[in-house]
Design a protein around this motif. Structure first.
Motif, PDB file in Angstrom:
ATOM      1  N   ALA A  20      34.718  49.872  40.591  1.00 11.92           N
ATOM      2  CA  ALA A  20      34.502  49.175  41.863  1.00 11.92           C
ATOM      3  C   ALA A  20      35.449  48.003  41.999  1.00 11.92           C
ATOM      4  CB  ALA A  20      33.055  48.709  41.959  1.00 11.92           C
ATOM      5  N   GLY A  21      35.555  47.199  40.943  1.00 16.81           N
ATOM      6  CA  GLY A  21      36.452  46.053  41.001  1.00 16.81           C
ATOM      7  C   GLY A  21      37.895  46.449  41.183  1.00 16.81           C
ATOM      8  N   LEU A  22      38.310  47.517  40.502  1.00 17.07           N
ATOM      9  CA  LEU A  22      39.705  47.945  40.609  1.00 17.07           C
ATOM     10  C   LEU A  22      39.977  48.592  41.960  1.00 17.07           C
ATOM     11  CD1 LEU A  22      42.400  48.130  39.219  1.00 17.07           C
ATOM     12  CD2 LEU A  22      41.694  50.316  38.216  1.00 17.07           C
ATOM     13  N   THR A  23      39.027  49.352  42.463  1.00 18.92           N
ATOM     14  CA  THR A  23      39.197  49.950  43.795  1.00 18.92           C
ATOM     15  C   THR A  23      39.449  48.872  44.834  1.00 18.92           C
ATOM     16  OG1 THR A  23      37.813  51.865  43.256  1.00 18.92           O
ATOM     17  CG2 THR A  23      38.038  51.316  45.579  1.00 18.92           C
ATOM     18  N   ARG A  24      38.656  47.820  44.767  1.00 16.38           N
ATOM     19  CA  ARG A  24      38.814  46.727  45.733  1.00 16.38           C
ATOM     20  C   ARG A  24      40.120  45.978  45.514  1.00 16.38           C
ATOM     21  NH1 ARG A  24      34.556  41.718  46.791  1.00 16.38           N
ATOM     22  NH2 ARG A  24      35.300  41.188  48.889  1.00 16.38           N
ATOM     23  N   ALA A  25      40.466  45.711  44.258  1.00 13.41           N
ATOM     24  CA  ALA A  25      41.672  44.947  43.965  1.00 13.41           C
ATOM     25  C   ALA A  25      42.935  45.686  44.410  1.00 13.41           C
ATOM     26  CB  ALA A  25      41.745  44.649  42.471  1.00 13.41           C
ATOM     27  N   LEU A  26      42.917  47.011  44.306  1.00 11.38           N
ATOM     28  CA  LEU A  26      44.093  47.811  44.688  1.00 11.38           C
ATOM     29  C   LEU A  26      44.077  48.222  46.154  1.00 11.38           C
ATOM     30  CD1 LEU A  26      44.334  50.256  41.632  1.00 11.38           C
ATOM     31  CD2 LEU A  26      45.679  48.182  42.030  1.00 11.38           C
ATOM     32  N   GLY A  27      42.943  47.999  46.851  1.00  5.31           N
ATOM     33  CA  GLY A  27      42.809  48.524  48.203  1.00  5.31           C
ATOM     34  C   GLY A  27      42.855  50.040  48.190  1.00  5.31           C
ATOM     35  N   LEU A 183      28.216  40.784  33.841  1.00  8.28           N
ATOM     36  CA  LEU A 183      27.956  39.756  34.853  1.00  8.28           C
ATOM     37  C   LEU A 183      26.463  39.709  35.171  1.00  8.28           C
ATOM     38  CD1 LEU A 183      30.949  40.624  37.210  1.00  8.28           C
ATOM     39  CD2 LEU A 183      30.821  38.755  35.547  1.00  8.28           C
ATOM     40  N   PRO A 184      25.799  38.573  34.903  1.00  9.38           N
ATOM     41  CA  PRO A 184      24.355  38.496  35.150  1.00  9.38           C
ATOM     42  C   PRO A 184      23.996  38.588  36.632  1.00  9.38           C
ATOM     43  CG  PRO A 184      25.235  36.348  34.526  1.00  9.38           C
ATOM     44  CD  PRO A 184      26.332  37.334  34.320  1.00  9.38           C
ATOM     45  N   ASP A 185      24.856  38.065  37.492  1.00  8.19           N
ATOM     46  CA  ASP A 185      24.636  38.129  38.944  1.00  8.19           C
ATOM     47  C   ASP A 185      25.742  38.984  39.547  1.00  8.19           C
ATOM     48  OD1 ASP A 185      22.354  36.366  38.962  1.00  8.19           O
ATOM     49  OD2 ASP A 185      23.749  34.720  38.608  1.00  8.19           O
ATOM     50  N   LEU A 186      25.580  40.288  39.404  1.00 11.80           N
ATOM     51  CA  LEU A 186      26.645  41.205  39.795  1.00 11.80           C
ATOM     52  C   LEU A 186      26.655  41.411  41.297  1.00 11.80           C
ATOM     53  CD1 LEU A 186      28.898  43.150  39.026  1.00 11.80           C
ATOM     54  CD2 LEU A 186      27.155  44.911  38.645  1.00 11.80           C
ATOM     55  N   GLY A 187      27.756  41.044  41.914  1.00  9.68           N
ATOM     56  CA  GLY A 187      27.966  41.238  43.343  1.00  9.68           C
ATOM     57  C   GLY A 187      29.455  41.285  43.605  1.00  9.68           C
ATOM     58  N   PRO A 188      29.867  41.590  44.828  1.00  8.47           N
ATOM     59  CA  PRO A 188      31.295  41.711  45.116  1.00  8.47           C
ATOM     60  C   PRO A 188      32.101  40.466  44.772  1.00  8.47           C
ATOM     61  CG  PRO A 188      29.999  42.620  46.923  1.00  8.47           C
ATOM     62  CD  PRO A 188      29.034  41.948  46.001  1.00  8.47           C
ATOM     63  N   ASP A 189      31.583  39.286  45.091  1.00  9.80           N
ATOM     64  CA  ASP A 189      32.349  38.066  44.838  1.00  9.80           C
ATOM     65  C   ASP A 189      32.468  37.775  43.347  1.00  9.80           C
ATOM     66  OD1 ASP A 189      32.659  37.759  47.557  1.00  9.80           O
ATOM     67  OD2 ASP A 189      31.012  36.322  47.770  1.00  9.80           O
ATOM     68  N   ALA A 190      31.369  37.923  42.617  1.00 11.97           N
ATOM     69  CA  ALA A 190      31.408  37.680  41.173  1.00 11.97           C
ATOM     70  C   ALA A 190      32.337  38.670  40.480  1.00 11.97           C
ATOM     71  CB  ALA A 190      30.006  37.765  40.593  1.00 11.97           C
ATOM     72  N   LEU A 191      32.314  39.912  40.926  1.00 10.40           N
ATOM     73  CA  LEU A 191      33.180  40.925  40.327  1.00 10.40           C
ATOM     74  C   LEU A 191      34.641  40.632  40.631  1.00 10.40           C
ATOM     75  CD1 LEU A 191      33.463  43.530  38.732  1.00 10.40           C
ATOM     76  CD2 LEU A 191      33.055  44.805  40.863  1.00 10.40           C
ATOM     77  N   ILE A 198      41.972  40.673  34.665  1.00  5.67           N
ATOM     78  CA  ILE A 198      42.479  42.042  34.482  1.00  5.67           C
ATOM     79  C   ILE A 198      43.976  42.090  34.814  1.00  5.67           C
ATOM     80  CG2 ILE A 198      42.233  44.447  35.169  1.00  5.67           C
ATOM     81  CD1 ILE A 198      39.848  43.292  33.585  1.00  5.67           C
ATOM     82  N   ASP A 199      44.724  42.820  34.022  1.00  2.35           N
ATOM     83  CA  ASP A 199      46.179  42.936  34.196  1.00  2.35           C
ATOM     84  C   ASP A 199      46.509  43.913  35.321  1.00  2.35           C
ATOM     85  OD1 ASP A 199      48.919  43.111  33.968  1.00  2.35           O
ATOM     86  OD2 ASP A 199      48.925  43.907  31.925  1.00  2.35           O
ATOM     87  N   LEU A 200      46.360  43.424  36.535  1.00  2.00           N
ATOM     88  CA  LEU A 200      46.600  44.293  37.696  1.00  2.00           C
ATOM     89  C   LEU A 200      48.084  44.620  37.842  1.00  2.00           C
ATOM     90  CD1 LEU A 200      44.188  42.608  40.253  1.00  2.00           C
ATOM     91  CD2 LEU A 200      43.898  44.821  39.129  1.00  2.00           C
TER      92      LEU A 200
END
Length: 208
Positions: A20-27, A183-191, A198-200
């Motif tokens: 999920a995090g990588l999908t968002r980071a890469l668009g 992440l204890p409070d996992l959500g889009p912003d925290a992720l 991460i080495d994008l």
């Protein structure tokens, strides 16, 4: 356009959250070809929740039993057809999330890793940082290379374990792509904030 595969050394280690995090980071667009287990939140639903606005492609198969795909399919009286597992049309980069680990059977005659080889897309390996990860990670990297599957690198998930992380990437001959904490409070912003570690750049270079 380019596709990449996210896989893990085991099931339940957090690769859907990483995806999920990588999908968002890469668009990117996201695709989970085979979903086993429908009673709880599916992996596609996790990614849709944590990567708002990203395209989620429909699964090729949605199987009710939370088990290996070959067994879940057999419980419904079907056998997965590899033709339906061809990479779908997509705009921009596509992130493909595998089911479980590399040696999970998709059919009685087809392992997940062999489907990866057929796709000819590079792989990111997600590894937990707990006990046993050195063995699991190095075996996974060796299996990928035995099938001539390109490995972008390893992402670690969990508390920091610098010694284990270093020995895996050194002996495995691959990049350390960063570590994603639990992440204890996992959500889009925290992720998204956690993804600053991460080495994008290396991941984007592999897709270029």
């Amino acid at each position: 356009m380019s596709a990449l595969i996210v896989t893990g050394t085991d099931t339940g280690i957090g690769k859907s959250v990483f995806s999920a995090g990588l999908t968002r980071a890469l668009g990117a667009s996201y695709w989970k070809p085979v979903q086993s287990g429908l009673e709880e939140e599916t992996d596609s639903e996790v990614v849709a929740r944590l990567a708002p606005g990203c395209a989620i492609l429909p699964e090729a198969y949605r199987l009710h039993l939370p088990a290996s795909p070959h067994r879940a399919a057999a419980a419904e009286g079907i056998t997965l057809d590899p033709v339906r597992l061809g990479i779908p049309a997509h705009d921009g980069p596509l992130l493909i999330e595998g089911a479980g680990g590399l040696m999970v059977p998709l059919t009685p005659d087809l392992l997940t890793i062999d489907q990866f080889a057929a796709w000819q897309a590079p792989v990111i390996l997600c590894a937990r940082t707990g006990l046993g990860t050195i063995n699991h990670s190095l075996l996974s990297l060796e299996a990928l290379r035995a099938r001539a599957i390109a490995v972008i690198g390893v992402v670690f998930i969990g508390p920091p374990e610098p010694d284990s992380e270093a020995i895996i990437t050194r002996l495995g001959g691959t990049r350390h792509l960063g570590r994603l904490p639990v992440l204890p409070d996992l959500g889009p912003d925290a992720l998204a904030e956690a993804f600053t570690a991460i080495d994008l750049a290396s991941i984007r270079a592999a897709l270029a």
